[in-house]
Design a protein around this motif. Structure first.
Motif, PDB file in Angstrom:
ATOM      1  N   LEU A 388      -2.745  10.675   2.121  1.00 43.99           N
ATOM      2  CA  LEU A 388      -2.433   9.252   2.115  1.00 43.99           C
ATOM      3  C   LEU A 388      -3.197   8.469   1.059  1.00 43.99           C
ATOM      4  O   LEU A 388      -2.644   7.571   0.417  1.00 43.99           O
ATOM      5  CB  LEU A 388      -2.696   8.650   3.504  1.00 43.99           C
ATOM      6  CG  LEU A 388      -1.861   9.209   4.663  1.00 43.99           C
ATOM      7  CD1 LEU A 388      -2.097   8.394   5.927  1.00 43.99           C
ATOM      8  CD2 LEU A 388      -0.384   9.213   4.323  1.00 43.99           C
ATOM      9  N   THR A 389      -4.468   8.792   0.854  1.00 47.10           N
ATOM     10  CA  THR A 389      -5.280   8.008  -0.081  1.00 47.10           C
ATOM     11  C   THR A 389      -4.727   8.079  -1.499  1.00 47.10           C
ATOM     12  O   THR A 389      -4.523   7.052  -2.163  1.00 47.10           O
ATOM     13  CB  THR A 389      -6.729   8.497  -0.065  1.00 47.10           C
ATOM     14  OG1 THR A 389      -7.255   8.387   1.262  1.00 47.10           O
ATOM     15  CG2 THR A 389      -7.595   7.659  -1.018  1.00 47.10           C
ATOM     16  N   TYR A 391      -1.730   9.053  -2.436  1.00 43.70           N
ATOM     17  CA  TYR A 391      -0.375   8.501  -2.468  1.00 43.70           C
ATOM     18  C   TYR A 391      -0.405   6.977  -2.527  1.00 43.70           C
ATOM     19  O   TYR A 391       0.345   6.351  -3.290  1.00 43.70           O
ATOM     20  CB  TYR A 391       0.420   8.967  -1.247  1.00 43.70           C
ATOM     21  CG  TYR A 391       1.358  10.120  -1.549  1.00 43.70           C
ATOM     22  CD1 TYR A 391       2.679   9.907  -1.877  1.00 43.70           C
ATOM     23  CD2 TYR A 391       0.899  11.432  -1.511  1.00 43.70           C
ATOM     24  CE1 TYR A 391       3.544  10.952  -2.153  1.00 43.70           C
ATOM     25  CE2 TYR A 391       1.744  12.500  -1.784  1.00 43.70           C
ATOM     26  CZ  TYR A 391       3.065  12.256  -2.112  1.00 43.70           C
ATOM     27  OH  TYR A 391       3.911  13.301  -2.409  1.00 43.70           O
ATOM     28  N   ASN A 392      -1.273   6.369  -1.721  1.00 46.71           N
ATOM     29  CA  ASN A 392      -1.308   4.903  -1.672  1.00 46.71           C
ATOM     30  C   ASN A 392      -1.820   4.290  -2.969  1.00 46.71           C
ATOM     31  O   ASN A 392      -1.440   3.176  -3.327  1.00 46.71           O
ATOM     32  CB  ASN A 392      -2.152   4.438  -0.483  1.00 46.71           C
ATOM     33  CG  ASN A 392      -1.429   4.641   0.840  1.00 46.71           C
ATOM     34  OD1 ASN A 392      -0.203   4.714   0.879  1.00 46.71           O
ATOM     35  ND2 ASN A 392      -2.182   4.754   1.931  1.00 46.71           N
ATOM     36  N   THR A 396       0.557   1.637  -4.681  1.00 47.34           N
ATOM     37  CA  THR A 396       0.050   0.301  -4.993  1.00 47.34           C
ATOM     38  C   THR A 396       0.292  -0.043  -6.456  1.00 47.34           C
ATOM     39  O   THR A 396       0.709  -1.160  -6.794  1.00 47.34           O
ATOM     40  CB  THR A 396      -1.442   0.199  -4.666  1.00 47.34           C
ATOM     41  OG1 THR A 396      -1.644   0.453  -3.277  1.00 47.34           O
ATOM     42  CG2 THR A 396      -1.988  -1.187  -5.009  1.00 47.34           C
ATOM     43  N   ASN A 402       2.693   0.858   1.100  1.00 46.84           N
ATOM     44  CA  ASN A 402       1.792   1.975   1.376  1.00 46.84           C
ATOM     45  C   ASN A 402       2.227   2.764   2.598  1.00 46.84           C
ATOM     46  O   ASN A 402       2.972   2.265   3.464  1.00 46.84           O
ATOM     47  CB  ASN A 402       0.373   1.468   1.583  1.00 46.84           C
ATOM     48  CG  ASN A 402      -0.306   1.102   0.270  1.00 46.84           C
ATOM     49  OD1 ASN A 402       0.295   1.183  -0.793  1.00 46.84           O
ATOM     50  ND2 ASN A 402      -1.553   0.689   0.341  1.00 46.84           N
TER      51      ASN A 402
END
Length: 574
Positions: A388-389, A391-392, A396, A402
């Motif tokens: 997730l980190t 990807y976000n 962004t 997100n």
């Protein structure tokens, strides 16, 4: 005293009717001999006098009632004496749109209106006049008379509310003046009614011009219905607003040379198909013969071989479905793994697909952000175990929602956003019941704005705008059957096609059009549009891989324009 409808006072001539009735109602008395008529003569004289008086009273009563009735319908009123001393302001809107080319009793409706205005308004009168593309502020009518005579037709046309707003801007701020707005038009805006109660602060006068004939045949549209390696079918759609025409001649020109000719029976709508070589460049014009409106008798178009759209897939999963969609006839598809990706080649592509990578390196995020800034498109397809980190960070930078958390609930994809630009002109009808694809797991998004496809609970499965798109669940065979759904083809195909806005058959004047030109310019170079001796510089944005042209207010004239780079012509646009 004044009257609202003074022309009704002519009805006072009806007062002659009771007078005529009175004159022709004559009685002849018969003489009868009688023995002693002394007393009877007295009675006869009294009766005759009384009867004559009654007749005159009846006549006067009838005339009075009829006069009152006529005056009542004329609606008398007493105007304030102050009104006669008020300043009067007049603003006139003259519609010069193409529909005013229709024939009136004395030439076109526009010329007829101009002549009536010239004959009606005094040269010394101060007046504000505006059209769809010009305005003449606070001038004596004599000063603008020649401008009106030389007035040309405009492709623009105000809607009725804008006419009111524009007219109000030309009035002074004097609250005590009498303000009159005169609207001269044929009122041909479809599906729109003129609301006379829009503004009560001014007196509104509508002057409707009627053509002598409402019949008109026009070229509605042109499109390609079938294309092979050898031939293509060019469909010409005609519309008819009047009586059925048995044979309407239609001609097809290329560079002013006649290529083909046909006829069509147009009853409401008609269609003609021209078969042309698929590999032939045509700077074409469709022309019909119609004696009514002239502006819609021609349509310009261009047939050429468009450049192939370059697609790069960065794979961490099977890409068979991508190869089947991005075929070699329209696309140049390349696939690499993350380990073999050469970052300096990303700028060579129009669309980059992140195909189910588990994590996104910072270097790739930076490269894709630069790629997007330079006009590229990005499609992100999440994996079942997306980090997730990373990807976000990418999402962004691309201004996409997100990923909040993974949802392992099996959900069906039930809603299609038919109004999203990605599906423009894709579906013939809006289907609500279809074979719903599913996803066993997906990611909850921070926002459902710009959703393209939605799950049954209203959360977004596919979202995106401005060339960036996100699929919030893995679409491999283990997690979803989306690759087997009919929805995947129009979705991914349109994402690819919109990553490079190749030139269309033709564009509409006064619409916002975006055209990508496959050329790289130096810092001080620009592209120009040239028609005959007229040249304009359109809005344009230069990127490392292309130049994006934007047209809205310009150009004004219909025709085939040369797209020029200095002295060389790159291509033609209609």
């Amino acid at each position: 005293m004044q009257f609202k409808y003074p022309e009704l006072l002519f009805g006072l001539f009806l007062l002659l009717i009771p007078i005529l009735i009175h004159l022709f109602q004559l009685r002849k008395f018969k003489r009868v001999e009688f023995t002693n008529v002394k007393f009877l003569k007295q009675v006869e004289q009294q009766t005759r006098k009384s009867s004559q008086l009654k007749k005159w009273l009846v006549l006067l009563t009838r005339m009075l009632l009829l006069a009152c009735l006529v005056v009542a319908f004329a609606q008398p009123y007493f105007a304030s004496k102050e009104l006669f001393n008020l300043k009067k302001e007049t603003v006139l809107y003259l519609d010069n749109s193409f529909s005013m080319q229709a024939k009136g009793k004395n030439g076109s409706l526009l010329n007829e209106a101009i002549q009536d205005i010239i004959n009606t308004i005094e040269d010394t009168e101060t007046i504000n006049v505006f059209t769809n593309d010009e305005e003449f502020k606070t001038a004596s009518f004599k000063a603008i008379k020649n401008d009106l005579i030389n007035l040309s037709y405009s492709s623009q046309q105000y809607d009725y509310e804008s006419v009111i707003l524009k007219g109000k801007q030309l009035f002074s701020n004097d609250p005590s003046s009498l303000k009159q707005l005169i609207v001269v038009s044929d009122f041909q805006r479809q599906n729109e009614n003129f609301n006379r109660s829009v503004d009560t602060s001014l007196a509104l006068t509508l002057v409707k011009l009627e053509p002598t004939s409402a019949s008109n045949i026009s070229i509605d549209s042109v499109f390609i219905s079938n294309r092979t390696n050898e031939i293509l079918n060019l469909n010409v759609v005609l519309s008819n607003s009047g009586r059925t025409i048995d044979e309407t001649p239609i001609s097809l020109f290329s560079d002013n040379a006649l290529v083909a000719k046909s006829t069509a029976v147009v009853e409401g709508e008609g269609q003609v198909i021209f078969t042309l070589p698929a590999n032939q460049k045509i700077n074409g014009k469709i022309s019909i013969e119609d004696n009514s409106l002239q502006y819609d008798n021609s349509l310009y178009f261009n047939l050429r071989t468009n450049p192939k759209i370059k697609v790069l897939a960065i794979n961490d999963a099977d890409d068979t479905y991508l190869k089947s969609i991005y075929t070699t006839d329209e696309f140049e598809y390349n696939a690499v793994s993350l380990n073999t990706l050469r970052y300096n080649t990303i700028s060579d592509y129009n669309l980059v697909i992140n195909n189910m990578l588990e994590s996104v390196p910072t270097s790739l995020t930076t490269a894709l952000e630069t790629f997007k800034t330079n006009g590229g498109s990005v499609l992100i397809i999440t994996s079942e175990n997306s980090e997730l980190t990373s990807y976000n960070q990418l999402l962004t930078s691309l201004k996409l929602p997100n990923l909040i958390a993974k949802n392992n609930t099996n959900k069906q994809i039930t809603t299609i956003n038919y109004d999203h630009p990605i599906f423009e002109n894709t579906f013939n009808k809006r289907v609500r019941n279809f074979q719903y694809p599913y996803a066993k797991s997906s990611y909850v998004l921070a926002s459902t704005t710009n959703a393209i496809l939605e799950f049954e609970d209203g959360t977004a499965f596919v979202t995106g705008a401005n060339g960036n798109y996100l699929i919030s669940g893995a679409i491999n065979s283990v997690n979803s059957n989306f690759v087997d759904s009919p929805l995947i083809v129009p979705l991914l195909y349109n994402i690819g096609k919109q990553s490079l806005k190749v030139s269309k058959l033709y564009y509409t004047i006064d619409n916002e059009n975006t055209i990508d030109i496959d050329v790289v310019l130096t810092q001080d170079e620009i592209l120009t549009l040239t028609l005959n001796s007229n040249s304009i510089i359109p809005k344009q944005k230069s990127t490392p891989t292309k130049v994006q042209l934007m047209t809205d207010e310009h150009p004004k004239l219909a025709g085939i324009y040369d797209v020029n780079r200095k002295d060389s012509t790159l291509l033609h646009l209609s």
